[in-house]
Design an enzyme around this catalytic site. Structure first.
Site, PDB file in Angstrom:
ATOM      1  N   SER A   1       0.816  -1.208   0.000  1.00  0.00           N
ATOM      2  CA  SER A   1       0.000   0.000   0.000  1.00  0.00           C
ATOM      3  C   SER A   1       0.860   1.273   0.000  1.00  0.00           C
ATOM      4  O   SER A   1       0.340   2.374   0.109  1.00  0.00           O
ATOM      5  CB  SER A   1      -0.912  -0.008   1.226  1.00  0.00           C
ATOM      6  OG  SER A   1      -1.859   1.022   1.157  1.00  0.00           O
ATOM      7  N   SER A   2       2.166   1.117  -0.146  1.00  0.00           N
ATOM      8  CA  SER A   2       3.096   2.245  -0.039  1.00  0.00           C
ATOM      9  C   SER A   2       3.497   2.771  -1.417  1.00  0.00           C
ATOM     10  O   SER A   2       4.159   2.068  -2.187  1.00  0.00           O
ATOM     11  CB  SER A   2       4.347   1.779   0.723  1.00  0.00           C
ATOM     12  OG  SER A   2       5.461   2.578   0.425  1.00  0.00           O
ATOM     13  N   PRO A   3       3.127   4.018  -1.740  1.00  0.00           N
ATOM     14  CA  PRO A   3       3.514   4.593  -3.038  1.00  0.00           C
ATOM     15  C   PRO A   3       5.023   4.595  -3.260  1.00  0.00           C
ATOM     16  O   PRO A   3       5.498   4.219  -4.342  1.00  0.00           O
ATOM     17  CB  PRO A   3       2.977   6.024  -2.962  1.00  0.00           C
ATOM     18  CG  PRO A   3       1.823   5.949  -2.018  1.00  0.00           C
ATOM     19  CD  PRO A   3       2.239   4.943  -0.991  1.00  0.00           C
TER      20      PRO A   3
ATOM     21  N   GLY B   1       7.106   2.650  -1.906  1.00  0.00           N
ATOM     22  CA  GLY B   1       7.482   1.247  -2.083  1.00  0.00           C
ATOM     23  C   GLY B   1       7.287   0.802  -3.527  1.00  0.00           C
ATOM     24  O   GLY B   1       8.134   0.113  -4.097  1.00  0.00           O
ATOM     25  N   TYR B   2       6.173   1.230  -4.115  1.00  0.00           N
ATOM     26  CA  TYR B   2       5.912   0.930  -5.536  1.00  0.00           C
ATOM     27  C   TYR B   2       6.993   1.527  -6.431  1.00  0.00           C
ATOM     28  O   TYR B   2       7.536   0.855  -7.323  1.00  0.00           O
ATOM     29  CB  TYR B   2       4.525   1.455  -5.910  1.00  0.00           C
ATOM     30  CG  TYR B   2       4.304   1.733  -7.382  1.00  0.00           C
ATOM     31  CD1 TYR B   2       4.326   0.711  -8.333  1.00  0.00           C
ATOM     32  CD2 TYR B   2       4.077   3.033  -7.825  1.00  0.00           C
ATOM     33  CE1 TYR B   2       4.115   0.979  -9.683  1.00  0.00           C
ATOM     34  CE2 TYR B   2       3.862   3.315  -9.165  1.00  0.00           C
ATOM     35  CZ  TYR B   2       3.884   2.288 -10.101  1.00  0.00           C
ATOM     36  OH  TYR B   2       3.685   2.559 -11.432  1.00  0.00           O
TER      37      TYR B   2
END
Lengths: 200, 200
Positions: free
Chosen positions: B12-14, B16-17
Site C-alpha cells: 500500500s506504499s507509493p 514502495g511501488y
C-alpha cells in the site's frame, strides 16, 4: 530575473544545515537568488501535532545514521552537537533583525550559525555565542544585544513562523520554487530538474 | 557473488511501488540480486506508534503532491487509487506462499500487484483480484485459494513482520545493502554510491 527561491529552515535541523550548504549554488546555477527564512519547528509541531523523529523507537537510531551518511554523501563537515536538538529562537530573531538592515550579512550569519552548531558542535542557544557570530560577520554587537532584549524581534519571529505555516511549511528544510513545495534535502535532484525545465 | 539486497515494502506504499520499479535494475547493474520482502506497515505502527503522513494537517496534501511529482520524476505510471491506503494482508500472504514455491514467480506477482494498485487503481485488498493476478503470473489458483483459507500463510506473514521490525524496519520502502539501512525511494542516489564504492 526569475523569482527568488524561498528556503525555510530551523537552525536545529541537520537536513536544514545540509541544504544551507547547497541551496545558494544550486539556485545561482539557474540564475536564481535565495530568500533564507529561519522558523521554529516547535511552532509548527505545536500547531500540526508533528514531532521530531529522534525520539521514535526505530526511527531515532536510523536518523543519526542517516545524518552521518548524508553528510558524507554530500561532502560536508558534520558532528552531532552535545546539545541536540536545541532552542533556536535567539539565532532566528537575530537573523531577521540583521536581514532588515543587511540581507547579505544575515545570510553569512545564518551559515556561520549552522556551521558553529553542526560542524563545530557549539551551543547556539546561547545569546553570547550568537552575538559573537553576528559581530564576527560584521554586525553592531551592542545594537543587536539591545534589540534582543526587546519585544520587536520576538514579534517578528512569531509572525514569520505563522507565515511559514500559512504557506504549508511543516518541516525543515522546506523550499519553494515558483510556488512548488519541496520538503527535505533529498529533494535536491527534483529541485534541480524543476529549475532546469521550469517544472515537470 | 555479493550478498543480495533486502527490499522491504508494504503493497500500500507509493514510495514502495516506486522503489519496486527501480531496485532490480539498480541491483543488477552492480551484480546483486534482490530479496523482496513485503510486510505490513500496520504491524510496525502498532509496535512503534508511528503512522502514515496522509492524515496530517499540512503533510497530507504535500504527500499527494509529492507522490505525483516523484512518479513524474522517475518516469513511472501513477494514479491515486480510489481506496487508499488499503489492507495488504492477502497480497503479502500470497507473496510468501508463492516465494516458497517459485521465487521468480513471486517477484513477478509482487510487481503485478503494485502495478494493478498504483498504475491501474484496482482494489488489491480483494482476494479475487489477488488470485487473478497470481494465476496470470503462473500460480496454481486453486491451491493458492486453499492456502489462503488456512493458518500457515497468516503465521508466515506475522513472522516476517516481526523479523522486519527486529531488523529495524519502520517504513516502506526499506532497503539493506550489506547491513546498511536505507529508508525511502529518495535514498536511491546513496544506494547507488554505496553499491559503486562498497560503502562511503
Amino acid at each position: 530575473m526569475a523569482e527568488p527561491i524561498d528556503f525555510y529552515f530551523d537552525f536545529s535541523s541537520p537536513y536544514g544545515y545540509f541544504m544551507a550548504e547547497k541551496i545558494d549554488a544550486l539556485a545561482a546555477a539557474h540564475g536564481r537568488a535565495v530568500r533564507w527564512r529561519p522558523f521554529l519547528l516547535g511552532a509548527v509541531y505545536k500547531q500540526t501535532g508533528g514531532g521530531p523523529m529522534l525520539a521514535a523507537e526505530l526511527k531515532g537510531p536510523y536518523a543519526y545514521r542517516d545524518f552521518d551518511r548524508t553528510a558524507r554523501f554530500l561532502g560536508l563537515p558534520w558532528t552531532v552537537p552535545a546539545v541536540f536538538p536545541i532552542g533556536t529562537q535567539v539565532a532566528a530573531r537575530t537573523f531577521y533583525w540583521l536581514d532588515e538592515r543587511d540581507p547579505a550579512l544575515a545570510r553569512r550569519f545564518a551559515q556561520d550559525v549552522y556551521r558553529a552548531y553542526f560542524a563545530e558542535g557549539r551551543d547556539i542557544s546561547q545569546e553570547t555565542l550568537v552575538l559573537d557570530i553576528a559581530a564576527a560577520a560584521g554586525a553592531d554587537r551592542a545594537a543587536l544585544a539591545g534589540a534582543l532584549a526587546g519585544e520587536a524581534v520576538r514579534q517578528r519571529l512569531k509572525d514569520e513562523c505563522a507565515q511559514a505555516i500559512a504557506h504549508g511549511v511543516f518541516g525543515s528544510p522546506f523550499v519553494f520554487v515558483d510556488g512548488e513545495p519541496f520538503w527535505g534535502v533529498d529533494r535536491i535532484p527534483q529541485i534541480e530538474r524543476w529549475l532546469e525545465t521550469g517544472g515537470f
